[in-house]
Design a protein around this motif. Structure first.
Motif, PDB file in Angstrom:
ATOM      1  N   TRP A  60      19.536 -32.379   0.606  1.00  9.77           N
ATOM      2  CA  TRP A  60      20.075 -31.601  -0.458  1.00  9.77           C
ATOM      3  C   TRP A  60      21.591 -31.223   0.235  1.00  9.77           C
ATOM      4  O   TRP A  60      21.614 -31.207   1.534  1.00  9.77           O
ATOM      5  CB  TRP A  60      19.368 -30.275  -0.817  1.00  9.77           C
ATOM      6  CG  TRP A  60      19.044 -29.333  -0.163  1.00  9.77           C
ATOM      7  CD1 TRP A  60      17.782 -29.603   1.029  1.00  9.77           C
ATOM      8  CD2 TRP A  60      19.806 -28.181   0.233  1.00  9.77           C
ATOM      9  NE1 TRP A  60      17.799 -28.362   1.674  1.00  9.77           N
ATOM     10  CE2 TRP A  60      18.963 -27.425   1.553  1.00  9.77           C
ATOM     11  CE3 TRP A  60      21.188 -27.578  -0.162  1.00  9.77           C
ATOM     12  CZ2 TRP A  60      19.502 -26.102   1.928  1.00  9.77           C
ATOM     13  CZ3 TRP A  60      21.342 -26.450   0.448  1.00  9.77           C
ATOM     14  CH2 TRP A  60      20.648 -25.664   1.585  1.00  9.77           C
ATOM     15  N   ARG A  74      20.100 -27.355  -6.583  1.00 10.51           N
ATOM     16  CA  ARG A  74      19.999 -28.655  -5.801  1.00 10.51           C
ATOM     17  C   ARG A  74      18.960 -28.960  -4.937  1.00 10.51           C
ATOM     18  O   ARG A  74      18.341 -29.955  -5.298  1.00 10.51           O
ATOM     19  CB  ARG A  74      21.206 -29.000  -5.149  1.00 10.51           C
ATOM     20  CG  ARG A  74      22.595 -29.198  -6.107  1.00 10.51           C
ATOM     21  CD  ARG A  74      23.662 -29.686  -5.244  1.00 10.51           C
ATOM     22  NE  ARG A  74      24.346 -28.584  -4.145  1.00 10.51           N
ATOM     23  CZ  ARG A  74      25.244 -27.789  -4.559  1.00 10.51           C
ATOM     24  NH1 ARG A  74      25.665 -27.666  -5.657  1.00 10.51           N
ATOM     25  NH2 ARG A  74      25.533 -26.893  -3.767  1.00 10.51           N
ATOM     26  N   CYS A  81      15.766 -27.635  -5.611  1.00 14.66           N
ATOM     27  CA  CYS A  81      14.567 -27.807  -6.216  1.00 14.66           C
ATOM     28  C   CYS A  81      14.621 -29.025  -6.887  1.00 14.66           C
ATOM     29  O   CYS A  81      13.738 -29.698  -7.111  1.00 14.66           O
ATOM     30  CB  CYS A  81      14.590 -26.770  -7.509  1.00 14.66           C
ATOM     31  SG  CYS A  81      14.197 -25.010  -6.701  1.00 14.66           S
ATOM     32  N   GLN A  82      15.691 -29.556  -7.425  1.00 15.04           N
ATOM     33  CA  GLN A  82      15.943 -30.832  -8.048  1.00 15.04           C
ATOM     34  C   GLN A  82      15.530 -32.020  -7.035  1.00 15.04           C
ATOM     35  O   GLN A  82      14.792 -33.100  -7.481  1.00 15.04           O
ATOM     36  CB  GLN A  82      17.366 -31.045  -8.505  1.00 15.04           C
ATOM     37  CG  GLN A  82      17.539 -30.390  -9.792  1.00 15.04           C
ATOM     38  CD  GLN A  82      18.994 -30.360 -10.152  1.00 15.04           C
ATOM     39  OE1 GLN A  82      20.061 -30.623  -9.492  1.00 15.04           O
ATOM     40  NE2 GLN A  82      19.250 -29.901 -11.487  1.00 15.04           N
ATOM     41  N   SER A  83      15.916 -31.848  -5.567  1.00 13.92           N
ATOM     42  CA  SER A  83      15.557 -32.888  -4.799  1.00 13.92           C
ATOM     43  C   SER A  83      14.237 -32.946  -4.494  1.00 13.92           C
ATOM     44  O   SER A  83      13.530 -34.048  -4.275  1.00 13.92           O
ATOM     45  CB  SER A  83      16.466 -32.505  -3.520  1.00 13.92           C
ATOM     46  OG  SER A  83      15.996 -33.720  -2.667  1.00 13.92           O
ATOM     47  N   THR A 124      12.070 -34.549  -7.204  1.00 14.05           N
ATOM     48  CA  THR A 124      12.453 -35.957  -7.322  1.00 14.05           C
ATOM     49  C   THR A 124      11.278 -36.588  -6.621  1.00 14.05           C
ATOM     50  O   THR A 124      10.920 -37.800  -7.049  1.00 14.05           O
ATOM     51  CB  THR A 124      13.786 -36.266  -6.700  1.00 14.05           C
ATOM     52  OG1 THR A 124      14.695 -35.524  -7.650  1.00 14.05           O
ATOM     53  CG2 THR A 124      14.203 -37.727  -7.087  1.00 14.05           C
ATOM     54  N   TYR A 126       7.364 -35.111  -8.353  1.00 13.33           N
ATOM     55  CA  TYR A 126       7.005 -35.636 -10.070  1.00 13.33           C
ATOM     56  C   TYR A 126       5.892 -36.373 -10.039  1.00 13.33           C
ATOM     57  O   TYR A 126       4.952 -36.429 -10.825  1.00 13.33           O
ATOM     58  CB  TYR A 126       8.179 -35.875 -10.798  1.00 13.33           C
ATOM     59  CG  TYR A 126       8.361 -37.313 -10.653  1.00 13.33           C
ATOM     60  CD1 TYR A 126       9.227 -37.842  -9.756  1.00 13.33           C
ATOM     61  CD2 TYR A 126       7.923 -38.134 -11.749  1.00 13.33           C
ATOM     62  CE1 TYR A 126       9.517 -39.100  -9.507  1.00 13.33           C
ATOM     63  CE2 TYR A 126       8.013 -39.483 -11.482  1.00 13.33           C
ATOM     64  CZ  TYR A 126       9.176 -39.902 -10.566  1.00 13.33           C
ATOM     65  OH  TYR A 126       9.277 -41.375 -10.643  1.00 13.33           O
ATOM     66  N   TYR A 156      14.353 -24.710 -12.513  1.00 16.89           N
ATOM     67  CA  TYR A 156      14.687 -25.708 -12.100  1.00 16.89           C
ATOM     68  C   TYR A 156      13.909 -26.862 -11.888  1.00 16.89           C
ATOM     69  O   TYR A 156      14.287 -27.865 -12.080  1.00 16.89           O
ATOM     70  CB  TYR A 156      15.756 -25.292 -10.712  1.00 16.89           C
ATOM     71  CG  TYR A 156      16.714 -24.085 -10.850  1.00 16.89           C
ATOM     72  CD1 TYR A 156      17.587 -24.265 -11.999  1.00 16.89           C
ATOM     73  CD2 TYR A 156      17.058 -23.527  -9.899  1.00 16.89           C
ATOM     74  CE1 TYR A 156      18.689 -23.315 -12.119  1.00 16.89           C
ATOM     75  CE2 TYR A 156      18.120 -22.541  -9.884  1.00 16.89           C
ATOM     76  CZ  TYR A 156      19.034 -22.543 -11.036  1.00 16.89           C
ATOM     77  OH  TYR A 156      19.751 -21.711 -11.035  1.00 16.89           O
ATOM     78  N   GLN A 214      13.952 -30.576 -13.822  1.00 22.61           N
ATOM     79  CA  GLN A 214      14.045 -31.825 -13.218  1.00 22.61           C
ATOM     80  C   GLN A 214      12.998 -32.892 -13.643  1.00 22.61           C
ATOM     81  O   GLN A 214      12.952 -34.022 -13.765  1.00 22.61           O
ATOM     82  CB  GLN A 214      14.312 -31.816 -11.675  1.00 22.61           C
ATOM     83  CG  GLN A 214      14.180 -33.210 -10.905  1.00 22.61           C
ATOM     84  CD  GLN A 214      15.683 -33.797 -11.039  1.00 22.61           C
ATOM     85  OE1 GLN A 214      16.357 -33.151 -11.950  1.00 22.61           O
ATOM     86  NE2 GLN A 214      16.211 -34.572 -10.324  1.00 22.61           N
ATOM     87  N   TYR A 215      11.794 -32.132 -13.666  1.00 19.73           N
ATOM     88  CA  TYR A 215      10.403 -32.979 -14.058  1.00 19.73           C
ATOM     89  C   TYR A 215      10.622 -33.359 -15.426  1.00 19.73           C
ATOM     90  O   TYR A 215      10.321 -34.486 -15.539  1.00 19.73           O
ATOM     91  CB  TYR A 215       9.255 -31.852 -14.015  1.00 19.73           C
ATOM     92  CG  TYR A 215       7.863 -32.667 -14.386  1.00 19.73           C
ATOM     93  CD1 TYR A 215       7.368 -33.532 -13.138  1.00 19.73           C
ATOM     94  CD2 TYR A 215       7.504 -32.849 -15.667  1.00 19.73           C
ATOM     95  CE1 TYR A 215       6.007 -33.919 -13.595  1.00 19.73           C
ATOM     96  CE2 TYR A 215       6.467 -33.553 -15.908  1.00 19.73           C
ATOM     97  CZ  TYR A 215       5.556 -33.855 -15.038  1.00 19.73           C
ATOM     98  OH  TYR A 215       4.587 -34.635 -15.285  1.00 19.73           O
ATOM     99  N   ARG A 267      13.465 -34.145 -16.862  1.00 19.38           N
ATOM    100  CA  ARG A 267      14.389 -35.237 -16.892  1.00 19.38           C
ATOM    101  C   ARG A 267      13.928 -36.631 -16.416  1.00 19.38           C
ATOM    102  O   ARG A 267      14.347 -37.776 -16.901  1.00 19.38           O
ATOM    103  CB  ARG A 267      15.692 -34.576 -15.912  1.00 19.38           C
ATOM    104  CG  ARG A 267      16.788 -35.502 -16.072  1.00 19.38           C
ATOM    105  CD  ARG A 267      17.760 -34.949 -15.322  1.00 19.38           C
ATOM    106  NE  ARG A 267      19.262 -35.843 -15.545  1.00 19.38           N
ATOM    107  CZ  ARG A 267      20.083 -35.827 -14.628  1.00 19.38           C
ATOM    108  NH1 ARG A 267      20.018 -35.091 -13.721  1.00 19.38           N
ATOM    109  NH2 ARG A 267      21.263 -36.267 -14.950  1.00 19.38           N
ATOM    110  N   ILE A 268      13.290 -36.440 -15.290  1.00 15.46           N
ATOM    111  CA  ILE A 268      12.548 -37.729 -14.827  1.00 15.46           C
ATOM    112  C   ILE A 268      11.706 -38.300 -15.606  1.00 15.46           C
ATOM    113  O   ILE A 268      11.667 -39.643 -15.748  1.00 15.46           O
ATOM    114  CB  ILE A 268      12.198 -37.280 -13.315  1.00 15.46           C
ATOM    115  CG1 ILE A 268      13.117 -37.112 -12.516  1.00 15.46           C
ATOM    116  CG2 ILE A 268      11.501 -38.616 -12.815  1.00 15.46           C
ATOM    117  CD1 ILE A 268      12.779 -36.457 -10.924  1.00 15.46           C
TER     118      ILE A 268
END
Ligand code: NDP
Length: 452
Positions: free
Chosen positions: A71, A149, A151-153, A156, A159, A182, A186-187, A189-190
């Motif tokens: 990240w 950022r 948490c999103q990574s 990724t 998930y 966060y 992201q979950y 979104r993916i």
């Protein structure tokens, strides 16, 4: 016929093998010793539990995932952390257990937490397996954008291993409502799915359960109250020492006040605060939950009744009950001696494995009621399971209903531990009661489901 001493010998052999096969994981070794050392009576009494391979399967996670989490910070520098998810046992339901973000996280820490979680979740009676995860990422001092950022990574990769019927993470040290938000974003979104039941501890407008933030602390105080009732006392008028100043500590202090007890301490890794008038919860919440500050700020703003003790431990403050609510091995033998000398009546663990084995032994020998974390702090995961039930039914319960369920579950866990300890000739020993009762539920399901 298998005798108790044959069983103890076999368990000791297995413990030596666990240490050999899992080198450099002292916390996991400690958790395995703590559980296995209490199981000899139940294995000797019920021969089906001596079936070759049952305990060996129980101490080996079903799956362990380790992954890279790159990240960028606000200056554009790249950092590389390590992510973990240990899916330990799903005999009773989907893996369930929190995510911890703290610099001390490594595989052994996550395995100890995941192992404890199996028995804790079994004790709730709610059909959830055991798992745990996290990262060596330290959120202290990081901006919201950096935490997002990270948490999103993290998600990724994570998930692909989780799901409402597979594995349902929640919060733990360093992971609260902000991080769960966060991670959930992201979950979603993916996967392009609104799958509310994939994470618990969500915000209240989007699938979170009322009373989930409060549940671990409230539950621990309810467990402490039940132990005190066994001694013919209640919490009214008792003085309490609480360590930590995060999620568990804050709601422990809140529930103590509601039941008429007075919490006079809180702490973080810089030291502790003692407040003769009792901790002012509004001020503590403002500093910790809103400003994300340190506890010394509490002493500076509170005035004459409070002082900050840098580097000290709350256990030196005289109290009737002690509720360790920060981290593992934070209450050792010397601390236990101090507590006993000061007349402590009950110690109830809000944190996971905060009391060292030597300290537990001393406290029990001195006749102090001791509530182990896997029973006393099970209220958090129990309300997480209630959050999953609400998500599944696309409904949300009132705070009163959730709290009533929580109270019922904690009293039930207390009764189960108490009665199991009596059944195995260990009256008043909640450690033995919790381990055996949790073990029986998981072991029965594992035996019924075959060698997998
Ligand atoms: P938080 O991150 O909200 O708070 C943790 C608190 O403990 C902070 O005050 C932190 O201080 C302190 N702390 C953490 N590590 C250390 C350390 N190495 N030395 C001294 N102080 C430390 O976490 P939670 O309140 O959620 O969790 C606390 C404990 O409760 C953990 O053991 C967790 O596993 C357990 N637990 C939590 C549940 C939950 O629902 N949240 C459920 C069941 C158990 P600092 O900010 O300085 O690091």
């Amino acid at each position: 016929m298998t005798t108790r001493s044959d069983t103890t010998t076999a368990l000791n052999r297995l413990l030596a093998e666990i240490e050999h096969r899992n080198p450099a994981q002292p916390e996991f070794h400690q958790a395995a010793h703590e559980v296995l050392e209490t199981l000899a009576p139940v294995i000797a009494a019920r021969p089906e539990y001596a079936e070759p391979g049952l305990i060996e399967r129980l101490v080996e996670p079903e799956r362990q995932v380790i992954f890279r989490v790159p990240w960028q910070d606000d200056q554009g520098r790249v950092h590389v952390n390590r992510g973990f998810r240990v899916e330990f046992n799903s005999a009773l339901g989907p893996y369930k257990g929190g995510l911890r973000f703290h610099s001390s996280v490594n595989l052994g820490v996550i395995k100890f937490l995941g192992f404890e979680q199996i028995f804790k979740n079994a004790l709730t009676g709610l059909g959830i397996g055991g798992g745990k995860g996290g990262s060596d990422f330290d959120p202290h001092g990081r901006s919201d954008a950096e935490v997002m950022r990270f948490c999103q990574s993290f998600m990724t990769e994570l998930y692909r291993h989780i799901g409402e019927h597979t594995d349902v993470p929640a919060g733990d040290i360093g992971v609260g409502g902000r991080e769960i938000g966060y991670l959930f974003g992201q979950y979603r979104r993916i996967t392009n799915r609104w799958e509310a039941g994939v994470l618990t501890g969500k915000g209240q407008g989007w699938g979170g359960s009322l009373i989930r933030p409060e549940a671990t602390g409230y539950g621990n105080v309810l467990f402490a109250a039940a132990m005190m009732r066994e001694r013919g006392e209640d919490l009214e008028g008792q003085t309490a020492v609480v360590s930590g100043s995060g999620n568990v500590a804050i709601y422990t202090i809140e529930k103590l006040a509601a039941l008429g007890a007075n919490a006079v301490t809180c702490s973080d890794s810089s030291g502790y605060v003692v407040d003769e008038k009792g901790i002012d919860l509004d001020l503590l919440k403002q500093i910790k939950e809103v400003e994300r500050g340190r506890v010394d700020a509490y002493a500076k703003r509170r005035g004459a009744s409070a002082r900050f003790v840098p580097g000290g431990r709350v256990w030196e403050v005289p109290a009737d009950i002690a509720l360790p609510s920060a981290t593992q091995n934070e209450l050792d033998e010397a601390d236990a001696e101090t507590l006993i000398r000061n007349g402590v009546k009950a110690v109830s663990e809000g944190a996971n494995m905060p009391t060292t084995p030597e300290a537990v032994h001393l406290l029990q020998k001195a006749g102090v009621a001791f509530g182990p974390g896997k029973a006393a702090n099970a209220g958090g995961v129990a309300v997480s399971a209630l959050e999953m039930a609400q998500n599944h039914a696309r409904t949300s319960w009132t705070a009163a209903r959730v709290e009533e369920e929580l109270t019922h579950i904690m009293n039930d866990i207390h009764t189960t531990c108490h009665e199991t300890a009596e059944r195995y000739d260990a009256p008043g020993d909640y450690v033995t009661g919790a381990n055996i009762a949790g073990f029986e539920r998981v072991a029965d399901a594992m035996l019924a489901q075959g060698v997998i």
